[in-house]
Motif scaffolding. Structure first.
Motif, mmCIF file in Angstrom:
data_model
loop_
_atom_site.group_PDB
_atom_site.id
_atom_site.type_symbol
_atom_site.label_atom_id
_atom_site.label_comp_id
_atom_site.label_asym_id
_atom_site.label_seq_id
_atom_site.Cartn_x
_atom_site.Cartn_y
_atom_site.Cartn_z
ATOM 1 N N LEU A 204 0.823 -1.288 0.011
ATOM 2 C CA LEU A 204 0.186 0.088 0.013
ATOM 3 C C LEU A 204 0.858 1.272 0.092
ATOM 4 C CD1 LEU A 204 -2.861 -0.907 2.375
ATOM 5 C CD2 LEU A 204 -3.081 -0.777 -0.014
ATOM 6 N N ARG A 205 1.972 1.033 0.896
ATOM 7 C CA ARG A 205 2.562 2.387 0.887
ATOM 8 C C ARG A 205 3.554 2.657 -0.533
ATOM 9 N NH1 ARG A 205 7.484 2.101 3.643
ATOM 10 N NH2 ARG A 205 7.086 -0.031 4.159
ATOM 11 N N ILE A 206 3.975 1.742 -1.460
ATOM 12 C CA ILE A 206 4.624 1.974 -2.275
ATOM 13 C C ILE A 206 3.608 2.111 -3.481
ATOM 14 C CG2 ILE A 206 6.107 0.718 -3.997
ATOM 15 C CD1 ILE A 206 7.717 -0.187 -1.542
ATOM 16 N N VAL A 207 2.769 1.134 -3.714
ATOM 17 C CA VAL A 207 1.845 1.282 -4.956
ATOM 18 C C VAL A 207 0.742 2.257 -4.923
ATOM 19 C CG1 VAL A 207 0.354 -0.136 -6.278
ATOM 20 C CG2 VAL A 207 2.217 -1.296 -5.336
ATOM 21 N N PHE A 208 0.459 2.465 -3.665
ATOM 22 C CA PHE A 208 -0.523 3.660 -3.447
ATOM 23 C C PHE A 208 -0.182 4.590 -2.354
ATOM 24 C CE2 PHE A 208 -3.035 -0.402 -4.567
ATOM 25 C CZ PHE A 208 -3.416 -0.055 -5.789
ATOM 26 N N PRO A 209 0.552 5.450 -2.749
ATOM 27 C CA PRO A 209 1.142 6.491 -1.568
ATOM 28 C C PRO A 209 0.444 7.240 -0.737
ATOM 29 C CG PRO A 209 2.338 6.661 -3.845
ATOM 30 C CD PRO A 209 1.214 5.587 -3.882
ATOM 31 N N VAL A 210 -0.829 7.426 -1.354
ATOM 32 C CA VAL A 210 -1.924 8.262 -0.873
ATOM 33 C C VAL A 210 -2.286 7.657 0.476
ATOM 34 C CG1 VAL A 210 -3.871 7.315 -2.176
ATOM 35 C CG2 VAL A 210 -3.708 9.608 -1.236
ATOM 36 N N THR A 211 -2.184 6.423 0.540
ATOM 37 C CA THR A 211 -2.738 5.476 1.621
ATOM 38 C C THR A 211 -1.666 5.938 2.695
ATOM 39 O OG1 THR A 211 -1.208 3.385 1.256
ATOM 40 C CG2 THR A 211 -3.561 3.652 0.587
ATOM 41 N N LYS A 212 -0.331 6.508 2.653
ATOM 42 C CA LYS A 212 0.291 6.905 3.817
ATOM 43 C C LYS A 212 -0.446 7.993 4.989
ATOM 44 C CE LYS A 212 4.479 6.601 1.373
ATOM 45 N NZ LYS A 212 5.739 7.188 0.850
ATOM 46 N N LYS A 213 -1.399 8.858 4.307
ATOM 47 C CA LYS A 213 -2.135 9.804 4.931
ATOM 48 C C LYS A 213 -3.251 9.276 5.684
ATOM 49 C CE LYS A 213 -1.202 13.068 1.414
ATOM 50 N NZ LYS A 213 -1.896 13.741 0.041
ATOM 51 N N THR A 214 -3.642 7.807 5.449
ATOM 52 C CA THR A 214 -4.576 7.113 6.217
ATOM 53 C C THR A 214 -4.344 6.462 7.414
ATOM 54 O OG1 THR A 214 -4.589 5.208 5.036
ATOM 55 C CG2 THR A 214 -5.970 7.043 4.041
ATOM 56 N N ASN A 215 -2.988 6.350 7.562
ATOM 57 C CA ASN A 215 -2.561 5.386 8.628
ATOM 58 C C ASN A 215 -3.020 3.957 8.765
ATOM 59 O OD1 ASN A 215 -1.129 7.450 10.080
ATOM 60 N ND2 ASN A 215 -3.100 8.013 11.514
ATOM 61 N N ILE A 216 -3.535 3.642 7.622
ATOM 62 C CA ILE A 216 -3.729 2.079 7.323
ATOM 63 C C ILE A 216 -2.619 1.229 7.140
ATOM 64 C CG2 ILE A 216 -5.113 0.459 5.820
ATOM 65 C CD1 ILE A 216 -7.182 2.576 5.104
ATOM 66 N N PRO A 217 -1.547 1.610 6.569
ATOM 67 C CA PRO A 217 -0.374 0.777 6.647
ATOM 68 C C PRO A 217 0.161 0.902 8.109
ATOM 69 C CG PRO A 217 -0.264 2.257 4.640
ATOM 70 C CD PRO A 217 -1.487 2.580 5.404
ATOM 71 N N LYS A 218 0.147 1.722 8.803
ATOM 72 C CA LYS A 218 0.876 1.935 9.850
ATOM 73 C C LYS A 218 0.211 1.014 10.892
ATOM 74 C CE LYS A 218 2.664 6.559 10.182
ATOM 75 N NZ LYS A 218 2.332 7.946 10.567
ATOM 76 N N ILE A 219 -1.206 0.870 10.864
ATOM 77 C CA ILE A 219 -1.938 0.124 11.722
ATOM 78 C C ILE A 219 -1.599 -1.411 11.221
ATOM 79 C CG2 ILE A 219 -4.325 -0.892 12.470
ATOM 80 C CD1 ILE A 219 -4.977 2.317 11.976
ATOM 81 N N LEU A 220 -1.667 -1.845 9.921
ATOM 82 C CA LEU A 220 -1.458 -3.052 9.675
ATOM 83 C C LEU A 220 -0.063 -3.495 9.977
ATOM 84 C CD1 LEU A 220 -3.060 -3.049 6.077
ATOM 85 C CD2 LEU A 220 -4.131 -4.116 8.138
ATOM 86 N N LEU A 221 0.840 -2.668 9.880
ATOM 87 C CA LEU A 221 2.276 -3.046 10.225
ATOM 88 C C LEU A 221 2.586 -3.105 11.622
ATOM 89 C CD1 LEU A 221 5.010 -3.228 8.839
ATOM 90 C CD2 LEU A 221 5.553 -0.689 9.157
ATOM 91 N N LYS A 222 1.887 -2.382 12.480
ATOM 92 C CA LYS A 222 1.754 -2.934 13.815
ATOM 93 C C LYS A 222 1.478 -4.004 14.105
ATOM 94 C CE LYS A 222 0.184 -0.719 18.111
ATOM 95 N NZ LYS A 222 -0.669 0.292 18.771
ATOM 96 N N TYR A 223 0.391 -4.952 13.668
ATOM 97 C CA TYR A 223 -0.114 -5.938 14.012
ATOM 98 C C TYR A 223 0.379 -7.109 12.845
ATOM 99 C CZ TYR A 223 -2.558 -3.383 17.362
ATOM 100 O OH TYR A 223 -2.934 -2.382 18.139
ATOM 101 N N ARG A 224 1.273 -6.706 12.141
ATOM 102 C CA ARG A 224 1.681 -7.735 11.014
ATOM 103 C C ARG A 224 2.248 -9.195 11.497
ATOM 104 N NH1 ARG A 224 6.125 -5.859 6.746
ATOM 105 N NH2 ARG A 224 4.635 -5.546 5.196
ATOM 106 N N ARG A 225 3.145 -8.994 12.436
ATOM 107 C CA ARG A 225 3.506 -10.415 13.010
ATOM 108 C C ARG A 225 2.357 -11.118 13.709
ATOM 109 N NH1 ARG A 225 8.611 -8.941 16.698
ATOM 110 N NH2 ARG A 225 9.546 -7.332 15.358
ATOM 111 N N GLN A 226 1.450 -10.656 14.514
ATOM 112 C CA GLN A 226 0.356 -11.298 15.226
ATOM 113 C C GLN A 226 -0.508 -11.948 13.974
ATOM 114 O OE1 GLN A 226 1.484 -8.391 15.787
ATOM 115 N NE2 GLN A 226 1.684 -7.987 18.059
#
Length: 175
Positions: free
Chosen positions: A32-54
């Motif tokens: 999302l961060r690379i292909v759709f850079p606009v998603t950086k503003k939504t915090n969705i990648p950050k939230i997903l990244l935070k729980y990625r391992r779980q």
């Protein structure tokens, strides 16, 4: 009631689909961060990244349950080479998932250092193996979730390839 759910013919397929869905969620933050850079503003990648391992461990558990249920439903003959050929894809996929799940903790990151990142690159091999696994194993006896699984695995694979192409173009401009 419990036996009814487990004995439902497609329950193992539902678990496999849920495992695939959870796995795809683990791949999304970087894509999302690379292909759709606009998603950086939504915090969705950050939230997903935070729980990625779980989420990855949940994906492994669902995938393991999927494999165990199918293994139990079908008779596995340890003396028949054909049985090993039938289950080889699933065994390889589950082996990689097991390795990734076991090392999805802070202790492993500290101990393995750069090798941890290299090891977790196996997740991208899984993407291709899962697409092959779904299409081959479900060929000829699709359920209504099979097309969703194929579309989801194909979609995330295409997005991954787009991500790699964008990264390649970006790196080639630096040189």
């Amino acid at each position: 009631m419990e036996n009814f759910i487990i004995n439902t013919p497609n329950f193992a397929s539902y678990l496999g689909f849920l495992a695939l869905f959870a796995y795809i969620i683990t791949l999304l933050p970087t894509i999302l961060r690379i292909v759709f850079p606009v998603t950086k503003k939504t915090n969705i990648p950050k939230i997903l990244l935070k729980y990625r391992r779980q989420i990855g461990v949940i994906s492994f558990l669902l995938g393991a349950a999927h494999g165990i249920l199918l293994f139990m439903k079908r008779s596995f003959d340890v003396f028949d080479l054909k049985s090993y050929l039938i289950y080889s894809q699933g065994i390889v996929i589950l082996s990689i998932f097991t390795l990734l799940a076991i090392t999805s903790n802070d202790w492993s990151v500290k101990k393995l250092k750069k090798n941890w990142r290299r090891m977790h690159q196996l997740t991208y091999i899984l993407m291709f193996l899962l697409m092959w696994h779904i299409s081959e194993k479900m060929f000829g006896h699709w359920t209504y979730i099979t097309p969703l699984g194929i579309i989801a695995s194909l979609g995330i694979t295409i997005l991954f390839l787009i991500r790699k192409w964008i990264e390649y173009k970006k790196n080639s401009l630096k040189v």
